[in-house]
Each structure stands twice: as C-alpha cells, then as structure tokens.
Motif scaffolding. Structure first.
Motif, mmCIF file in Angstrom:
data_model
loop_
_atom_site.group_PDB
_atom_site.id
_atom_site.type_symbol
_atom_site.label_atom_id
_atom_site.label_comp_id
_atom_site.label_asym_id
_atom_site.label_seq_id
_atom_site.Cartn_x
_atom_site.Cartn_y
_atom_site.Cartn_z
ATOM 1 N N PRO A 238 -55.862 3.935 -27.170
ATOM 2 C CA PRO A 238 -55.110 5.131 -26.783
ATOM 3 C C PRO A 238 -55.712 5.920 -25.631
ATOM 4 O O PRO A 238 -55.067 6.823 -25.114
ATOM 5 C CB PRO A 238 -55.109 5.959 -28.080
ATOM 6 N N SER A 239 -56.943 5.615 -25.203
ATOM 7 C CA SER A 239 -57.519 6.368 -24.099
ATOM 8 C C SER A 239 -57.221 5.740 -22.746
ATOM 9 O O SER A 239 -57.566 6.307 -21.720
ATOM 10 C CB SER A 239 -59.036 6.496 -24.270
ATOM 11 N N VAL A 240 -56.600 4.552 -22.715
ATOM 12 C CA VAL A 240 -56.247 3.893 -21.456
ATOM 13 C C VAL A 240 -54.855 3.310 -21.582
ATOM 14 O O VAL A 240 -54.569 2.554 -22.509
ATOM 15 C CB VAL A 240 -57.236 2.763 -21.089
ATOM 16 N N VAL A 241 -53.974 3.650 -20.647
ATOM 17 C CA VAL A 241 -52.625 3.100 -20.604
ATOM 18 C C VAL A 241 -52.417 2.456 -19.233
ATOM 19 O O VAL A 241 -52.816 3.024 -18.215
ATOM 20 C CB VAL A 241 -51.557 4.186 -20.854
ATOM 21 N N VAL A 242 -51.806 1.279 -19.221
ATOM 22 C CA VAL A 242 -51.502 0.582 -17.967
ATOM 23 C C VAL A 242 -50.089 0.938 -17.540
ATOM 24 O O VAL A 242 -49.171 0.961 -18.354
ATOM 25 C CB VAL A 242 -51.638 -0.944 -18.145
ATOM 26 N N ALA A 243 -49.916 1.228 -16.254
ATOM 27 C CA ALA A 243 -48.598 1.606 -15.746
ATOM 28 C C ALA A 243 -48.461 1.168 -14.295
ATOM 29 O O ALA A 243 -49.462 0.936 -13.609
ATOM 30 C CB ALA A 243 -48.391 3.121 -15.845
ATOM 31 N N ARG A 244 -47.238 1.045 -13.836
ATOM 32 C CA ARG A 244 -47.024 0.771 -12.422
ATOM 33 C C ARG A 244 -47.402 1.988 -11.595
ATOM 34 O O ARG A 244 -47.488 3.103 -12.106
ATOM 35 C CB ARG A 244 -45.565 0.361 -12.179
ATOM 36 N N PHE A 245 -47.595 1.762 -10.306
ATOM 37 C CA PHE A 245 -47.993 2.842 -9.402
ATOM 38 C C PHE A 245 -46.777 3.671 -9.007
ATOM 39 O O PHE A 245 -46.339 3.668 -7.854
ATOM 40 C CB PHE A 245 -48.653 2.265 -8.145
ATOM 41 N N SER A 246 -46.202 4.403 -9.960
ATOM 42 C CA SER A 246 -45.040 5.234 -9.656
ATOM 43 C C SER A 246 -45.147 6.541 -10.428
ATOM 44 O O SER A 246 -45.855 6.638 -11.436
ATOM 45 C CB SER A 246 -43.736 4.523 -10.044
ATOM 46 N N ARG A 247 -44.429 7.539 -9.944
ATOM 47 C CA ARG A 247 -44.437 8.848 -10.602
ATOM 48 C C ARG A 247 -43.813 8.753 -11.989
ATOM 49 O O ARG A 247 -44.328 9.333 -12.951
ATOM 50 C CB ARG A 247 -43.675 9.853 -9.740
ATOM 51 N N GLU A 248 -42.725 7.987 -12.095
ATOM 52 C CA GLU A 248 -42.034 7.867 -13.375
ATOM 53 C C GLU A 248 -42.933 7.208 -14.423
ATOM 54 O O GLU A 248 -43.004 7.650 -15.578
ATOM 55 C CB GLU A 248 -40.744 7.065 -13.209
ATOM 56 N N ASP A 249 -43.630 6.143 -14.015
ATOM 57 C CA ASP A 249 -44.497 5.465 -14.975
ATOM 58 C C ASP A 249 -45.729 6.300 -15.289
ATOM 59 O O ASP A 249 -46.282 6.213 -16.389
ATOM 60 C CB ASP A 249 -44.886 4.086 -14.435
ATOM 61 N N ALA A 254 -48.536 9.332 -19.330
ATOM 62 C CA ALA A 254 -49.164 10.598 -19.712
ATOM 63 C C ALA A 254 -48.639 11.077 -21.065
ATOM 64 O O ALA A 254 -49.401 11.589 -21.899
ATOM 65 C CB ALA A 254 -48.913 11.652 -18.640
ATOM 66 N N ARG A 255 -47.341 10.939 -21.290
ATOM 67 C CA ARG A 255 -46.772 11.360 -22.581
ATOM 68 C C ARG A 255 -47.410 10.564 -23.725
ATOM 69 O O ARG A 255 -47.679 11.099 -24.803
ATOM 70 C CB ARG A 255 -45.258 11.180 -22.576
ATOM 71 N N GLU A 256 -47.652 9.278 -23.483
ATOM 72 C CA GLU A 256 -48.289 8.451 -24.508
ATOM 73 C C GLU A 256 -49.727 8.921 -24.767
ATOM 74 O O GLU A 256 -50.169 9.038 -25.909
ATOM 75 C CB GLU A 256 -48.275 6.986 -24.066
ATOM 76 N N LEU A 257 -50.452 9.218 -23.704
ATOM 77 C CA LEU A 257 -51.838 9.656 -23.848
ATOM 78 C C LEU A 257 -51.935 11.028 -24.512
ATOM 79 O O LEU A 257 -52.802 11.266 -25.351
ATOM 80 C CB LEU A 257 -52.510 9.701 -22.475
ATOM 81 N N LEU A 258 -51.037 11.936 -24.098
ATOM 82 C CA LEU A 258 -51.120 13.311 -24.590
ATOM 83 C C LEU A 258 -50.595 13.470 -26.011
ATOM 84 O O LEU A 258 -50.709 14.542 -26.595
ATOM 85 C CB LEU A 258 -50.368 14.244 -23.634
ATOM 86 N N ALA A 259 -50.034 12.384 -26.563
ATOM 87 C CA ALA A 259 -49.592 12.424 -27.955
ATOM 88 C C ALA A 259 -50.749 12.163 -28.915
ATOM 89 O O ALA A 259 -50.593 12.301 -30.130
ATOM 90 C CB ALA A 259 -48.493 11.390 -28.184
ATOM 91 N N ALA A 260 -51.913 11.790 -28.377
ATOM 92 C CA ALA A 260 -53.070 11.496 -29.225
ATOM 93 C C ALA A 260 -53.580 12.775 -29.893
ATOM 94 O O ALA A 260 -53.403 13.879 -29.374
ATOM 95 C CB ALA A 260 -54.176 10.856 -28.391
ATOM 96 N N ASP A 261 -54.226 12.616 -31.032
ATOM 97 C CA ASP A 261 -54.832 13.745 -31.740
ATOM 98 C C ASP A 261 -56.274 13.367 -32.092
ATOM 99 O O ASP A 261 -56.492 12.469 -32.904
ATOM 100 C CB ASP A 261 -54.044 14.058 -33.000
#
Length: 571
Positions: A238-249, A254-261
């Motif tokens: 949960p501390s690393v997410v892979v995404a394309r180089f775009s604002r949308e991704d 970020a939403r996935e990361l910030l959902a962590a507790d």
C-alpha cells in the motif's frame, strides 16, 4: 550470411550478389537501398543487414548533408515533449538545419511508414524521445549513414546506441531525502510504468533513501506494468502504487494511497503530471497541501511552477538533454567518414557510442513542509518538567582551542544525505522523549553545491540551558563537545565529519539556517555565487575555521536578504 570474394566488385560485393544471398531480386535490393516502399519488413531487414555488413554505409561518394534534423516524440501535446522540442529546435536552428517532427504515440516504437519516410527524407540526424528502435531499423539508418540518438530511453538500448538521460536514481533518492529531512516517515510513492527505465530508477532511488533511514517500501510482486496496459491494483504494497505518467492516473493512485490507515503524510511521484493528480485528489478529500500532505514531483515542467501550491519537484534538465543529444547526432553526421578528431564532450570519435547522464536537482517550492502536529509523524512531546535549568553561558568557550582548516571543496555526494539520516536517528535515540527537531543544514544539504565534506545538523531543543537533557545523552552517544556559547552548543563526531548545532526553539539562527538552505536549493544564481565565494576563500589557507566562517558573512547576508524578500519576511 557472407559474400563470396568472387562476387565482389572492387572492395564491395555487387548488388546482384547481395540479391542472391538475400534470395530477392536486384530490384528489391535497389528499393531497400534507396528507401522506397513495396518491401516487406522481414525482407527489408534481411537486405539491410547484408548492405550494412558489406560496406554500403560508407559510399564512395558520400551523400551531401541533409537539410533536416528529425525529432521523434511520444506526444506533441505533453509539456515533457515541448521541452524536448525546444532543445532540439534550438540546436538545429543554430546549426542551420530545419526541424521535422513525428509523434508516434505511447507504444514507443517506430513503424514501417516512418522508416520509409525518413529514408526518403534523409535527415542529417535523428533524435528519438523514449522511442525503441529494432535491430533492423538501426541497420536501415546506419546503411544510409543517418546518425541517431535517444533521449531518456524506455528500456536499456544496446551499447552501440547513443543515449542521453538524467540521474533518475539520484533524483528519486533526493525527493525522498527531502521529505525525510522535514521529518516525514510515512512516505508513499507513485511509480511510473515499470517497463520504462526512468520509472524503475526513480523508484529504486526512493527505496534506497528509505532503507538508509531505516524505513522500507515493500514489493508484493515484481512483474513490470507496461506503460500502455491497465495497471493492476495491489501489484505493490500500500505504500507504492504503479501508474501511468498522467494526471488522471496520479489522482487515481493518490486516492488508493490516501485510503490507507494511517494515511501517508507525504507522497513522492514519478513525474509532475502524477503530482498534479495528487493535488487534485487531496483537494477532493479535503486535505491541505502541505499542511496535511506533502507532495514531490519529478521533471519540473511549467505546470509544476503554476500549480497551487507550487510543486516541490526534482528538476530533470529536459531541454539540456535534448540539446546534448542533438549535438551528439550532428557531430556524428559531420564526422562520418571524415576521420574527424575526437570531441571531448561527445566521449570519443564521431560515431562512437556514448552514454550521458545529466544531473537532476531538487527544487523546493510550496508543496512540502514538516508533518503537522497530530499526524503521528512529529517528534514526541516532552511531558516532564525541565530540570537542572540554569542561566545560559555568557561567553564563548571553544573546547580544544583554534584549529586550522584542512578541508577542500568537493562536488555534491548523495552519501551526505544518508549520513544525515543516520545521525538524525542516532540523535533521536540518544535524547529519548525530549521534544526535538532535527534538520539537515549547510552546504552538504544542497544538491549541486560544492562543499566541505562536513555534514551539518541543527537540533532544536525546548531549553538550551537544560544541558543534562540533551548534551549529556549526545556525549554518551559518542559525540564530543566543541563549542558552548550563548544560545548555541556544538558537538561533533571524533572524526570531525559531522557537526551538530543545538539551539533553543524559536532561535532566529534556526530560521536563518533553513532559509539559507532552501534558498540555495531553489535559486541557481545564489547557489553559484555561494559556491564561487567558497572556492575563492579555500584557494588559500586558514589558521582558524572561525575566521573562514566570518569571511563568508557578507555573501551570506546578501543571499539571506534575497531569501527574506522572496518569502516576504522581515529583515
């Protein structure tokens, strides 16, 4: 697939001999040689290989110089590509060439239509952004004597392909070290597509910086995620997410990361577009940047400066990379077959493969700050009554007397940040529950600034007169006392490679240290001035380090004045 000597005409085989070896007609060989369409891909590659191996890249009468420099980019609408276009265009124009542009899309590969067109246009040189060339495509270009270079390649091109890149690993480390310096420990990362070398290197730098600080970003799997494929959730922890180089991704990640507790207090990203997506996600979730969340980008494209808050980012010298790649290709074009002398900046004789990495630098803006109180990342609050308080000293006491300065200037070393992180942990362990703040200051904290190899730290304590609470533990941890003066204590390692400056909370000296550090990190002109001053001073000898420090005062005051004006602080 060699040619019999009897089938040669002079020093080269005849086209008829090449046609026989390739099992095609002489007309097909002629089409390939002259870049005309109507030949299948496998056949073209087979003939090109024979032409190149038979010496047709070195013609008896070399063709005249082309009038074009060809630039191949992924997407003409991206800020990244615009910076590359600017760099290539500036060098092409000053060298008397026109610029031809091709946009190939996100698959990073050139196709048959492009190679046919470029062989017809016969440019003087080709610069490719990201793009991967097959062995057959490389043979086709070399058979026509068309040099090419690649800027920021997708994977690891063969050793015979000239490449210009950036210090991505060091940049990834610097982004995370900056957040560690601010006091963050819950640092998440958004990585770029893992089929791209730059994304892999930046993530490696992030992981190395965490490891040096005794932290960890753990992989749950290692399968690369292609840049043109859907990114599966849960590939990493949960501390690393892979995404394309775009604002949308970037926003999705970020939403996935910030959902962590507990949620992270800081996020480093693979590029500025992803970082802008993090800002979007933070706003929609009601989080303030940097009060609730610090964000660091990578690239320093124009939108990073326009963002609100303006992005702290790692500057990748995109335009300079493109300029360097263009000059390399044009030097190859100018020297092909001429026996021209080696160019010291190209790395060898014209046509010799070269790998170049240009330095990345940290640019500190408004999207990063120390973690807020209540996030769990801040130092523990001291809950006991201060003991053994006494009036502060009124004179300067230098333990051991004056010492001669026997150090010189050194280029920036990423190991200095690792040293800081290790001593920060050492200090925090030594002082236990005391409410302290530890920052990396001095020129070793400024990437790109030549400096004495002394790592300076500032430690902020509740009461500088309560020496039993901090000084005795520090001496017990192996430091030695050097200076005791009003409002300030200096301890150091016995090797004298680390200086720890202790001040009381609210001391103006702490604000000045941090203001100077951040100014030198963010302003290249003041950084150059400070470096030049230090070089001039250290060209001589100093019997007392304090005299050397005093000699820098006027320049430091001038830099501080500009820093205060930029921050709208009182003088």
């Amino acid at each position: 697939m060699s040619i019999d000597p009897a089938e040669r005409s002079g020093s080269r085989p005849t086209l008829e001999a090449i046609a026989r070896r390739a099992s095609v007609s002489p007309a097909t060989v002629s089409k390939v040689l002259n870049g005309r369409p109507g030949v299948s891909g496998p056949t073209r590659e087979r003939v090109e290989h024979l032409l190149a191996a038979s010496g047709y890249a070195q013609r008896d009468t070399p063709p005249g110089p082309g009038s074009l420099v060809e630039l191949v980019v992924e997407d003409l609408s991206s800020e990244w590509s615009i910076e590359i276009v600017r760099g290539v265009e500036s060098v092409a124009r000053e060298s008397g060439y026109a610029l031809s542009l091709s946009a190939l899309g996100p698959d990073h590969a050139v196709g048959e239509d492009w190679i046919t067109g470029v062989l017809h246009r016969r440019p003087a040189a080709i610069v490719l952004q990201f793009s991967a060339l097959t062995a057959g495509r490389r043979d086709q270009l070399r058979a026509r004597g068309i040099p090419f270079t690649v800027v920021d390649p997708v994977g690891d091109p063969p050793a015979d392909v000239p490449v210009v890149g950036a210090t991505n690993t060091a940049g990834g480390a610097a982004a995370t070290e900056h957040l560690l310096d601010l006091g963050h420990t819950r640092i998440a990362a958004i990585a770029g597509p893992l089929d791209m070398a730059c994304a892999v290197d930046r993530l490696a730098g992030h992981r190395a910086a965490l490891a040096a600080a005794g932290l960890e970003a753990r992989h749950a799997a290692t399968t690369p995620v292609p840049s043109d494929a859907p990114v599966p959730s849960g590939l990493l922890d949960p501390s690393v997410v892979v995404a394309r180089f775009s604002r949308e991704d970037g926003e999705r990640a970020a939403r996935e990361l910030l959902a962590a507790d507990p949620r992270p207090t800081a996020v480093v990203t693979g590029n500025d577009l992803q970082a802008l997506g993090v800002l979007d996600a933070a706003r929609s979730l009601g989080l303030r940047v940097p009060e609730d969340l610090s964000v660091v980008g990578f690239d320093d494209v124009a939108p990073a400066r326009w963002a609100r808050p303006a992005l702290t980012t790692i500057r990748q010298p995109l335009q300079e990379m493109a300029e360097r790649a263009t000059r390399m290709a044009l030097r190859q074009h100018a020297g092909a077959g001429s026996g021209a002398a080696a160019d010291e900046h190209a790395g060898g004789a014209p046509g010799e493969p070269v790998r170049v990495e240009l330095a990345t630098t940290l640019v500190v803006r408004d999207s990063t700050a120390a973690p807020a109180v209540g996030t769990g990342d801040e130092p523990p609050v001291r809950d006991h009554v201060l003991a053994d308080e006494r009036p502060d000293v009124t004179t300067v006491e230098i333990i051991g007397g004056p010492e001669a300065l026997r150090v010189g200037l050194h280029e920036y070393d990423p190991a200095w940040a690792v040293t800081f992180a290790a001593h920060r942990e050492r200090i925090l362990r030594a002082v236990g529950p005391l409410d302290v703040r530890v920052e990396h200051i001095g020129s070793t904290s400024v990437p790109g600034l030549a400096a004495k190899p002394i790592v300076d730290l500032v430690v902020v304590v509740p009461d500088v007169t309560d020496e039993s609470a901090y000084l005795e533990p520090l001496l017990g941890a192996g430091y030695e006392l050097r200076v005791r003066e009003p409002g300030h204590r200096l301890v150091r390692t016995p090797a004298r490679d680390v200086h720890v400056h202790v001040y009381e909370r609210g001391a103006t000296a702490v604000t000045d240290y941090l203001l100077l550090r951040d100014r030198l990190r963010s302003d290249p002109d003041d950084r150059a001035l400070y470096e030049q001053t230090k070089r001039q001073l250290l060209s001589g000898t100093w019997d007392d380090m304090n005299d050397y420090a005093d000699a820098k005062t006027d320049v430091i005051r001038a830099v501080m004045g500009r820093a205060r004006a930029a921050a709208a602080l009182p003088g």
